[in-house]
Design a protein around this motif. Structure first.
Motif, PDB file in Angstrom:
ATOM      1  N   GLY A   1       0.638  -1.089   0.042  1.00  0.00           N
ATOM      2  CA  GLY A   1      -0.122  -0.097  -0.065  1.00  0.00           C
ATOM      3  C   GLY A   1       0.943   1.048   0.200  1.00  0.00           C
ATOM      4  N   VAL A   2       0.718   2.177  -0.837  1.00  0.00           N
ATOM      5  CA  VAL A   2       1.395   3.259  -1.040  1.00  0.00           C
ATOM      6  C   VAL A   2       0.408   4.641  -0.938  1.00  0.00           C
ATOM      7  CG1 VAL A   2       3.279   2.255  -2.353  1.00  0.00           C
ATOM      8  CG2 VAL A   2       1.608   3.499  -3.696  1.00  0.00           C
ATOM      9  N   ASP A   3       0.894   5.609  -0.261  1.00  0.00           N
ATOM     10  CA  ASP A   3       0.123   6.793  -0.191  1.00  0.00           C
ATOM     11  C   ASP A   3       1.159   7.950  -0.079  1.00  0.00           C
ATOM     12  OD1 ASP A   3      -1.790   8.701   0.893  1.00  0.00           O
ATOM     13  OD2 ASP A   3      -3.042   7.112   0.351  1.00  0.00           O
ATOM     14  N   ILE A   4       0.661   9.172  -0.066  1.00  0.00           N
ATOM     15  CA  ILE A   4       1.518  10.271   0.289  1.00  0.00           C
ATOM     16  C   ILE A   4       1.141  10.983   1.625  1.00  0.00           C
ATOM     17  CG2 ILE A   4       1.988  11.053  -2.256  1.00  0.00           C
ATOM     18  CD1 ILE A   4      -0.275  13.200  -1.722  1.00  0.00           C
ATOM     19  N   SER A   5       0.086  10.559   2.123  1.00  0.00           N
ATOM     20  CA  SER A   5      -0.653  10.909   3.370  1.00  0.00           C
ATOM     21  C   SER A   5       0.285  10.195   4.752  1.00  0.00           C
ATOM     22  CB  SER A   5      -1.741  10.868   3.622  1.00  0.00           C
ATOM     23  OG  SER A   5      -2.174  11.079   4.966  1.00  0.00           O
ATOM     24  N   ALA A   6       1.264  10.800   5.516  1.00  0.00           N
ATOM     25  CA  ALA A   6       1.601  10.110   6.725  1.00  0.00           C
ATOM     26  C   ALA A   6       0.685   9.843   7.938  1.00  0.00           C
ATOM     27  CB  ALA A   6       3.039  10.929   7.075  1.00  0.00           C
TER      28      ALA A   6
ATOM     29  N   GLU B   1       2.580  -4.634   3.273  1.00  0.00           N
ATOM     30  CA  GLU B   1       3.645  -3.597   3.367  1.00  0.00           C
ATOM     31  C   GLU B   1       3.008  -2.196   3.162  1.00  0.00           C
ATOM     32  OE1 GLU B   1       8.432  -2.495   2.404  1.00  0.00           O
ATOM     33  OE2 GLU B   1       7.134  -3.821   0.886  1.00  0.00           O
ATOM     34  N   PHE B   2       3.321  -1.250   4.047  1.00  0.00           N
ATOM     35  CA  PHE B   2       2.929   0.135   3.597  1.00  0.00           C
ATOM     36  C   PHE B   2       4.181   1.168   3.207  1.00  0.00           C
ATOM     37  CE2 PHE B   2      -0.771  -1.468   5.938  1.00  0.00           C
ATOM     38  CZ  PHE B   2      -1.789  -1.096   5.133  1.00  0.00           C
ATOM     39  N   ARG B   3       4.204   2.086   2.376  1.00  0.00           N
ATOM     40  CA  ARG B   3       5.240   2.843   2.000  1.00  0.00           C
ATOM     41  C   ARG B   3       4.731   4.263   1.919  1.00  0.00           C
ATOM     42  NH1 ARG B   3       8.943  -0.722  -2.079  1.00  0.00           N
ATOM     43  NH2 ARG B   3       9.459  -2.301  -0.908  1.00  0.00           N
ATOM     44  N   LEU B   4       5.399   5.197   2.229  1.00  0.00           N
ATOM     45  CA  LEU B   4       5.061   6.562   2.139  1.00  0.00           C
ATOM     46  C   LEU B   4       5.750   6.899   0.837  1.00  0.00           C
ATOM     47  CD1 LEU B   4       3.631   9.202   3.207  1.00  0.00           C
ATOM     48  CD2 LEU B   4       6.168   9.874   3.997  1.00  0.00           C
ATOM     49  N   ARG B   5       5.006   7.058  -0.368  1.00  0.00           N
ATOM     50  CA  ARG B   5       5.469   7.375  -1.917  1.00  0.00           C
ATOM     51  C   ARG B   5       4.625   8.027  -2.662  1.00  0.00           C
ATOM     52  NH1 ARG B   5       9.058   4.877   0.382  1.00  0.00           N
ATOM     53  NH2 ARG B   5      10.496   3.283  -0.326  1.00  0.00           N
ATOM     54  N   ASP B   6       5.331   8.875  -3.415  1.00  0.00           N
ATOM     55  CA  ASP B   6       4.481   9.580  -4.343  1.00  0.00           C
ATOM     56  C   ASP B   6       4.539   8.738  -5.566  1.00  0.00           C
ATOM     57  OD1 ASP B   6       3.560  11.298  -6.399  1.00  0.00           O
ATOM     58  OD2 ASP B   6       4.457  13.221  -5.660  1.00  0.00           O
ATOM     59  N   VAL B   7       3.573   8.311  -6.258  1.00  0.00           N
ATOM     60  CA  VAL B   7       3.417   7.400  -7.302  1.00  0.00           C
ATOM     61  C   VAL B   7       4.081   8.006  -8.640  1.00  0.00           C
ATOM     62  CG1 VAL B   7       1.959   6.087  -8.820  1.00  0.00           C
ATOM     63  CG2 VAL B   7       1.884   5.683  -6.283  1.00  0.00           C
ATOM     64  N   GLN B   8       3.726   9.397  -8.617  1.00  0.00           N
ATOM     65  CA  GLN B   8       4.218   9.975  -9.920  1.00  0.00           C
ATOM     66  C   GLN B   8       5.689  10.176  -9.860  1.00  0.00           C
ATOM     67  OE1 GLN B   8       1.913  13.643 -11.365  1.00  0.00           O
ATOM     68  NE2 GLN B   8       3.931  14.879 -11.199  1.00  0.00           N
TER      69      GLN B   8
END
Length: 287
Positions: free
Chosen positions: A82-87, A106-113
């Motif tokens: 799971g990826v998102d830009i929101s901490a 697994e969760f990751r703080l990521r900007d998909v762009q």
């Protein structure tokens, strides 16, 4: 010594919104929002026809409900990132307990762009309303395409036009006379209705390398439960929530007219208001 680079990242405005006001609002009401949006995510999962053991990328996973559901569908031999830009939202996701029999999560703080998602790591990419907020959507979907295996597939949910969604339109119209005048939003700007035009979506995906693109209308009814529960979400999330985000003192004044709208849609299963979305699916290569 070179000067420090102060150029903001491409998605700076969205990163700020989802780590401050927007992320806080969704975090506070994530249970009600998951209840409301669940049927739409389930339909996108259904068309994916997930298989045991698959590796899934959950884009804009938020507080993690979709990630856990995907992990259950791919089973203990599968995995979901799971990826998102929101901490703030990812903090909630990481604190939730996985379902029995779920795959690795697994969760990751990521900007998909802009961030590296890997190359050919995933069988499937999925999103429940997490892909309409890119400043450069074609660039973002090329990154997603790169992260998929050659036979990978994609499915996501996005909103049809604002005019086709009474659950957002009617509450805002009921209080528009109480709000300051505002300019119509740019229909192509990052936001909930950026993918309302299916021709635009098809063009973005084609330019990003996807094939066999199918965009199907999905109409349903949405609600967060009781009138009080749905009212709480409506006043703080979506177009109305954004319109009054910097005027929280106005909420008591607006609550009456919005409540009247919601009460018209009260059923034995709680508030249920019509909503229209697109279910989009595509392949990473020509079939």
């Amino acid at each position: 010594m070179s000067a420090e680079n102060t150029t903001p990242p491409p998605n700076a405005a969205q990163i700020e919104y989802w780590n401050k006001g927007g992320g806080a609002a969704w975090s506070n009401y994530h249970d009600l929002l998951d209840r409301q949006l669940g049927p739409l995510g389930h339909e996108a999962m259904r068309v994916l026809d997930l298989k045991a053991g698959e590796a899934v990328l959950d884009i804009g996973c938020g507080c993690g409900q979709t990630t856990f559901e995907l992990a259950t569908r791919v089973g203990p031999t599968g995995s979901v990132t799971g990826v998102d830009i929101s901490a703030p939202m990812l903090a909630i996701a990481e604190a939730r307990a996985p379902h029995d029999g779920a795959g690795e999560i697994e969760f990751r703080l990521r900007d998909v762009q802009t961030d590296d998602l890997g190359i050919g790591r995933y069988d499937v990419a999925f999103s429940r309303f997490g892909v309409m907020f890119f400043s450069e959507p074609t660039v973002a979907f090329r990154n997603i395409h790169r992260a998929l295996r050659p036979d990978g597939r994609l499915a996501f949910v996005c909103w049809q036009p604002f005019s086709s969604n009474p659950w957002m339109r009617e509450p805002l119209e009921a209080v528009r006379h109480l709000l300051p005048p505002s300019e119509p939003p740019d229909p192509l700007a990052p936001g909930p209705f950026a993918f309302a035009d299916p021709d635009r979506v098809r063009g973005i995906l084609t330019d990003a390398g996807f094939t066999n693109i199918d965009i199907a209308s999905f109409e349903t009814t949405l609600g967060s439960g009781s009138v009080d529960e749905t009212l709480a979400v409506t006043l703080r999330i979506g177009p109305l929530g954004r319109a009054v985000a910097d005027q929280p003192e106005r909420l008591p004044e607006l609550a009456g007219p919005v409540r009247a709208v919601l009460e018209r849609y009260l059923t034995s299963n709680g508030v249920q208001i019509p909503a229209s979305a697109w279910i989009v699916r595509a392949l990473g290569r020509q079939e």
